[in-house]
Scaffold this motif. Structure first.
Motif, PDB file in Angstrom:
ATOM      1  N   ALA A   1       0.850  -1.192   0.000  1.00  0.00           N
ATOM      2  CA  ALA A   1       0.000   0.000   0.000  1.00  0.00           C
ATOM      3  C   ALA A   1       0.884   1.239   0.000  1.00  0.00           C
ATOM      4  O   ALA A   1       1.988   1.211   0.524  1.00  0.00           O
TER       5      ALA A   1
ATOM      6  N   SER B   1      -4.389   7.114  -1.712  1.00  0.00           N
ATOM      7  CA  SER B   1      -3.824   5.816  -1.384  1.00  0.00           C
ATOM      8  C   SER B   1      -3.991   4.821  -2.526  1.00  0.00           C
ATOM      9  O   SER B   1      -4.868   4.975  -3.377  1.00  0.00           O
ATOM     10  N   SER B   2      -3.161   3.821  -2.519  1.00  0.00           N
ATOM     11  CA  SER B   2      -3.243   2.743  -3.502  1.00  0.00           C
ATOM     12  C   SER B   2      -2.865   1.438  -2.805  1.00  0.00           C
ATOM     13  O   SER B   2      -2.119   1.447  -1.815  1.00  0.00           O
ATOM     14  N   TYR B   3      -3.396   0.324  -3.343  1.00  0.00           N
ATOM     15  CA  TYR B   3      -3.217  -0.967  -2.707  1.00  0.00           C
ATOM     16  C   TYR B   3      -2.988  -2.051  -3.748  1.00  0.00           C
ATOM     17  O   TYR B   3      -3.494  -1.976  -4.872  1.00  0.00           O
ATOM     18  N   THR B   4      -2.263  -3.069  -3.343  1.00  0.00           N
ATOM     19  CA  THR B   4      -2.195  -4.244  -4.180  1.00  0.00           C
ATOM     20  C   THR B   4      -3.532  -4.974  -4.067  1.00  0.00           C
ATOM     21  O   THR B   4      -4.229  -4.876  -3.046  1.00  0.00           O
ATOM     22  N   ASP B   5      -3.898  -5.677  -5.110  1.00  0.00           N
ATOM     23  CA  ASP B   5      -5.243  -6.260  -5.173  1.00  0.00           C
ATOM     24  C   ASP B   5      -5.542  -7.199  -4.000  1.00  0.00           C
ATOM     25  O   ASP B   5      -6.672  -7.249  -3.511  1.00  0.00           O
TER      26      ASP B   5
ATOM     27  N   LYS C   1      -6.879  -5.193  -0.907  1.00  0.00           N
ATOM     28  CA  LYS C   1      -7.955  -4.200  -1.039  1.00  0.00           C
ATOM     29  C   LYS C   1      -9.171  -4.637  -0.242  1.00  0.00           C
ATOM     30  O   LYS C   1      -9.585  -5.787  -0.284  1.00  0.00           O
ATOM     31  N   GLY C   2      -9.728  -3.688   0.502  1.00  0.00           N
ATOM     32  CA  GLY C   2     -10.888  -3.969   1.330  1.00  0.00           C
ATOM     33  C   GLY C   2     -10.547  -4.507   2.702  1.00  0.00           C
ATOM     34  O   GLY C   2     -11.426  -4.606   3.565  1.00  0.00           O
TER      35      GLY C   2
ATOM     36  N   THR D   1      -5.835  -0.706   5.296  1.00  0.00           N
ATOM     37  CA  THR D   1      -5.996   0.729   5.101  1.00  0.00           C
ATOM     38  C   THR D   1      -4.715   1.442   5.504  1.00  0.00           C
ATOM     39  O   THR D   1      -4.239   1.265   6.634  1.00  0.00           O
TER      40      THR D   1
END
Length: 120
Positions: free
Chosen positions: A48, A57-61, A64-65, A68
């Motif tokens: 992340a 922000s960005s996340y690896t798949d 996600k969810g 945070t």
């Protein structure tokens, strides 16, 4: 420049942990910050990232969810809240700071890792 990561530990699957990464104000000011992880026998992967000023922000798949990333400007600290942990999240987690506002390319500064172990 020092990045101090903390908060790792042993938790059962489905549990939660919050990682913290503290650094000097100059390290984080205007720079993006990210969390990476490295599982045994695997390469280091991006988890992340967050832009310091805008808070995007960005996340690896795979997280996600569930994870945070956030930052506290007053404390010069970045957090990674990890919920619904899975055994495959087991890894050493590293925080890293970029030079610049974007989470692109390779970070410039790395903290020491903190171990996260999720038991099934």
């Amino acid at each position: 420049v020092q990045l101090q990561a903390s908060g790792g530990g042993l938790v059962q699957a489905g549990g939660s942990l919050r990682l913290s990464c503290a650094a000097s104000r100059r390290t984080f000011s205007n720079n993006a910050v990210a969390w990476f992880r490295q599982a045994p026998g695997k390469g280091r992967e991006f988890v992340a990232g967050i832009t310091w000023n805008a808070g995007r922000s960005s996340y690896t798949d795979s997280v996600k969810g569930r994870f945070t990333i956030s930052r506290d400007g007053a404390k010069n600290t970045v957090y990674l809240q990890m919920n619904s942990l899975k055994p495959e999240d087991t890894a050493v987690y590293f925080c890293a700071s970029y030079i610049g506002a974007s989470v692109t390319g390779d970070p410039r500064y790395w903290g020491q890792g903190t171990q996260v172990t999720v038991s099934s």
